[in-house]
Scaffold this motif. Structure first.
Motif: not given
Length: 359
Positions: A111-117, A123-124, A135-138, A218-224
């Motif tokens: 439930n993490t959004e893939y959005k424009v930044v 995304g997460k 992968g990134i949540c879609d 999964n980790t507590d950082k930016e990626r697994p």
């Protein structure tokens, strides 16, 4: 049918009356020609072939078995981790509830959004259901996309305050999954070199594994992170090797700190990362999987069958009518593509219904 009992054992839901078919258009048939993607995301006969691994499961073998023309070897089947042992709620309730991940959806949806930044989609990252890739949540807001994309219909809206939010993959009933920019554990080093996935720091990256037995955590950082792991069938735990040290995952949500780093990884549900340890082959559809014990086991319908997966107790029953007797076709249009043929075959075995016109 065998395929129904396999599904009951897959989800730990003995009241299931059948296997749902794809409810989104996949070809010209009037019924879906694949298993429903929302419930069988990692299944070989689901509607989408994507970056997430597709598995040959007992569901497909059960389908062939129920035809009466095949005698499958269920010992080669892989139990799908998707929704494994999640209970009836997984198939009867929404994948997300007001945007939150309910317990029965944990490990299958995100439930993490893939959005424009800053002009780029961000995304997460998270582990896919098989824990062999990340992968990134879609999850997206469809108002940020072009008009070619259709936002979720009313029945597939999981964010009451943002009805235009849903997964990019509509075949999953707009339920978000980690399916964008996927990378297997073996592909992670190459992606890091090309800066396609975020780093975890020197020592964490050094501890990462890309071998055949690597699994995603999964980790507590930016990626697994991918680490070498082994399913321990005797003790029903997961053994993880990190920087030369042996760590044990014996409960879901348990955390471990990677030595010499500030990176913590989380132990997944063992039914997801080691699905074949719980009722192998989904009891081949010839028994009931007892999830009440710490180590779920099969109670075979045939008491004389002592195999772990009830693989020696079934008999094939030929169909009451032949293939050609069960359908009416114009002699000039008797040919059928193998893909559509499997779909029609699927309708016959799971519902007994037919399209009024078969082209």
């Amino acid at each position: 049918p065998t395929v129904t009992q396999v599904a009951r054992n897959q989800f730990d839901c003995q009241r299931l009356s059948g296997v749902p078919l794809e409810n989104q258009p996949t070809n010209e048939d009037c019924y879906g020609s694949h298993f429903e993607e929302r419930y069988f995301f990692t299944e070989n006969l689901s509607a989408i072939l994507g970056g997430v691994p597709e598995l040959l499961s007992s569901l497909t073998l059960g389908l062939l078995h129920d035809s009466g023309w095949y005698k499958p070897d269920y010992s080669v089947a892989t139990v799908s981790p998707f929704g494994h042992g999640a209970g009836c709620e997984f198939v009867e309730e929404p994948c997300l509830v007001e945007g939150n991940i309910p317990p029965y959806s944990a490990g299958s949806f995100c439930n993490t959004e893939y959005k424009v930044v800053n002009g780029k989609f961000m995304g997460k990252f998270g582990c896919d259901p098989t824990h062999t890739s990340m992968g990134i949540c879609d999850l997206v807001d469809y108002t940020t996309l072009s008009s070619a994309y259709v936002s979720p219909p009313d029945e597939f809206r999981y964010y009451p305050d943002v009805p235009t939010r849903g997964a990019l993959t509509d075949r999953v009933d707009y339920c978000p999954t980690y399916s964008i920019n996927t990378a297997t554990c073996q592909e992670v080093p190459g992606r890091l070199e090309k800066f396609l996935i975020p780093p975890l720091g020197y020592f964490a990256t050094a501890a990462e594994s890309s071998g055949e037995n690597s699994r995603c955590f999964n980790t507590d950082k930016e990626r697994p992170i991918c680490l070498e792991a082994e399913c321990d069938e005797v003790n029903y735990v997961l053994n993880v090797k990190v920087a030369g040290r042996d760590l044990t995952c014996d409960s879901v949500g348990q955390t471990h700190l990677i030595p010499e780093t500030d990176v913590t990884f989380e132990c997944p549900d063992i039914r997801h990362i080691c699905p074949n340890m719980a009722c192998p082959s989904n009891c081949a559809g010839n028994g009931i999987c007892d999830f009440s014990s710490t180590n779920p086991t099969c109670n075979c319908f045939d008491e004389a069958d002592s195999t772990a997966g009830c693989t020696k107790s079934f008999n094939n029953v030929p169909p009451e009518s032949g293939w050609n007797d069960s359908m009416t076709q114009d002699s000039n249009s008797s040919s059928m593509s193998s893909r559509k043929g499997v779909g029609i075959f699927l309708h016959f075995l799971t519902t007994g219904l037919w399209c009024s016109t078969i082209t």
